[in-house]
Design a protein around this motif. Structure first.
Motif, short mmCIF file in Angstrom:
data_model
loop_
_atom_site.label_atom_id
_atom_site.label_comp_id
_atom_site.label_asym_id
_atom_site.label_seq_id
_atom_site.Cartn_x
_atom_site.Cartn_y
_atom_site.Cartn_z
N LEU A 67 0.93 -1.09 -0.04
CA LEU A 67 -0.01 0.05 0.07
C LEU A 67 0.80 1.47 -0.09
CD1 LEU A 67 -2.91 1.27 0.44
CD2 LEU A 67 -2.28 1.28 2.73
N LYS A 69 1.02 4.85 0.40
CA LYS A 69 -0.10 5.90 1.38
C LYS A 69 0.05 7.17 0.60
CE LYS A 69 1.11 5.86 5.54
NZ LYS A 69 2.18 5.56 6.63
N PRO A 70 -1.01 7.96 1.08
CA PRO A 70 -0.99 9.34 0.33
C PRO A 70 0.47 10.25 0.74
CG PRO A 70 -3.22 9.05 1.58
CD PRO A 70 -2.05 7.84 1.85
N ASP A 71 1.05 9.93 1.81
CA ASP A 71 2.45 10.64 1.76
C ASP A 71 3.32 10.03 0.36
OD1 ASP A 71 1.91 8.39 3.37
OD2 ASP A 71 3.96 8.42 4.28
N ILE A 100 -9.07 5.97 1.65
CA ILE A 100 -9.13 5.04 2.79
C ILE A 100 -10.08 6.05 3.78
CG2 ILE A 100 -8.05 3.79 4.66
CD1 ILE A 100 -5.89 3.30 2.64
N LEU A 105 -9.38 2.66 8.35
CA LEU A 105 -8.10 2.89 8.96
C LEU A 105 -8.00 1.91 10.57
CD1 LEU A 105 -5.75 4.77 8.53
CD2 LEU A 105 -6.45 6.44 9.65
N ALA A 124 -3.77 10.58 11.98
CA ALA A 124 -3.79 9.62 10.84
C ALA A 124 -4.86 9.76 10.09
CB ALA A 124 -3.90 8.26 11.55
N PHE A 128 -4.80 10.40 5.81
CA PHE A 128 -5.46 9.60 4.86
C PHE A 128 -6.68 10.32 4.09
CE2 PHE A 128 -3.06 6.31 6.95
CZ PHE A 128 -2.94 5.42 5.91
N GLU A 132 -5.43 10.18 -2.06
CA GLU A 132 -5.40 8.80 -2.30
C GLU A 132 -4.19 7.97 -2.08
OE1 GLU A 132 -9.10 7.88 -5.65
OE2 GLU A 132 -7.10 8.69 -6.46
N ALA A 133 -4.66 6.65 -1.74
CA ALA A 133 -3.50 5.53 -1.63
C ALA A 133 -3.51 4.85 -2.83
CB ALA A 133 -3.70 4.95 -0.40
N VAL A 181 4.68 3.50 3.01
CA VAL A 181 4.27 2.20 2.61
C VAL A 181 3.57 1.26 3.59
CG1 VAL A 181 5.49 2.29 0.26
CG2 VAL A 181 6.36 1.15 2.57
N HIS A 182 2.95 0.51 3.39
CA HIS A 182 2.42 -0.50 4.46
C HIS A 182 2.29 -1.66 3.62
CE1 HIS A 182 0.15 -2.95 7.30
NE2 HIS A 182 -0.61 -3.28 6.34
#
Length: 351
Positions: A67, A69-71, A100, A105, A124, A128, A132-133, A181-182
């Motif tokens: 994933l 993430k938006p960052d 998300i 979340l 958090a 998010f 978008e992610a 990332v996740h």
């Protein structure tokens, strides 16, 4: 595991067995216990059993997901991340852009959220909601356990604990919330988490690609990453620069008069809002005041101002960007409650 009436009805509807402890691919006994009863895990397991049959376990073992993430998107790190993954042998097969929600979340990190301060949860949510992610399905041709290999390649959420050759380090990711990332730690996490993140149609498509029933689309993954990065400006996610811009917004006024947010209880020793502003007024360069990192009230006040609509400007006559707010809230908010274990770290009670 005893099958209840509700679970029997679920079986009759899907034609797939409720997972028992032996079918939850995890090294953790606690995780196997919880996941065998967890809704998202059971639904996703039923779908892949229907579509893949006896090949279900092998399919999950050879595949994983990442994933972005938006960052990562606003840092323009997604395409670079895909290239680094390819360099390490991972094949990008399919993707889905995601917005998300706060409920997703909390479910995604349900077993860790019990040790997160409310202020951190709000940070958090702000992160998010800022963009978008992108979730990307990956295949690992080495056959060595895709989720586990990516977990080790990814690197720690804390930058000081990463090796230089790990993914987060090579991408220049920040710490914890801004770590780009996740990915799932093992196949059981992948089963559960994709069920939380994807619609049923998206999930069915991912499973079809995993089983070979649908074609992989690596070029479309790269194109989607480029399109998402192209839709947003680049932000460096640098705390010094964000605090500097925040301070500069008030640099031409000796004492800015603004509406205070609704007062919230302060932690012992925390600064009040005017003290925060006074400290910011002293910062005349892009470098922040070192003591700002010790002002616990700052993220709470910023988040309170953004609560109505996180996409509007916090100050009507100033150009304080949303991502500056995200950076300040993410980097200055308290990370955990201290001394509290996640639910999966707690030993199971034996009756």
């Amino acid at each position: 595991m005893r099958v209840t009436g509700v679970e029997a009805a679920f079986n009759a509807t899907t034609g797939a067995p409720v997972p028992d402890l032996a079918t939850v691919p995890s090294q953790s006994a606690t995780k196997r216990h919880y996941f065998a009863q967890e809704t998202s895990y059971r639904e996703t397991w039923a779908l892949i059993q229907d579509m893949a049959g006896r090949g279900a376990n092998a399919a999950w073992s050879r595949h994983t997901y990442i994933l972005f993430k938006p960052d990562a998107v606003v840092s323009h790190a997604v395409r670079k991340g895909l290239a680094l993954l390819a360099e390490c042998g991972f094949e990008a097969l399919a993707c889905a852009p995601l917005s998300i929600t706060r409920h997703q979340l909390r479910e995604l990190w349900r077993f860790d959220m019990n040790k997160v301060p409310v202020e951190r949860l709000a940070a958090a949510d702000l992160l998010f909601s800022a963009g978008e992610a992108l979730v990307v399905l990956l295949r690992d041709p080495t056959g060595s356990g895709a989720s586990e290999r990516l977990r080790d390649l990814k690197g720690h959420a804390k930058s000081a604990n990463r090796a230089p050759d790990q993914l987060r380090a090579r991408l220049g990711a920040g710490d914890f919330l801004l770590d780009f990332v996740h990915s799932p730690d093992e196949p059981a996490d992948m089963v559960r988490e994709l069920g939380l993140l994807l619609t049923r149609r998206q999930l069915a498509h991912f499973v079809s690609v995993m089983t070979g029933a649908a074609s992989a689309e690596p070029a479309e993954v790269v194109a989607m990453a480029g399109a998402m990065e192209g839709q947003v400006g680049h932000h460096p996610l640098d705390l010094s620069a964000s605090l500097g811009r925040f301070a500069a917004a008030f640099g031409d006024r000796p004492r800015p008069e603004i509406a205070r947010p609704t007062p919230a209880p302060l932690q012992a020793g925390a600064a009040d809002w005017q003290e925060v502003l006074d400290a910011l007024l002293q910062a005349r360069t892009p470098s922040p005041l070192p003591q700002l990192e010790r002002i616990h009230g700052l993220p709470e006040r910023i988040l309170a101002l953004a609560a109505g609509d996180p996409r509007r400007r916090l100050w009507p006559d100033q150009d304080l960007e949303l991502w500056d707010t995200v950076v300040i809230a993410a980097k200055l908010s308290q990370r955990d409650l201290g001394g509290v274990k996640s639910l999966l770290e707690e030993p199971l009670a034996v009756a």
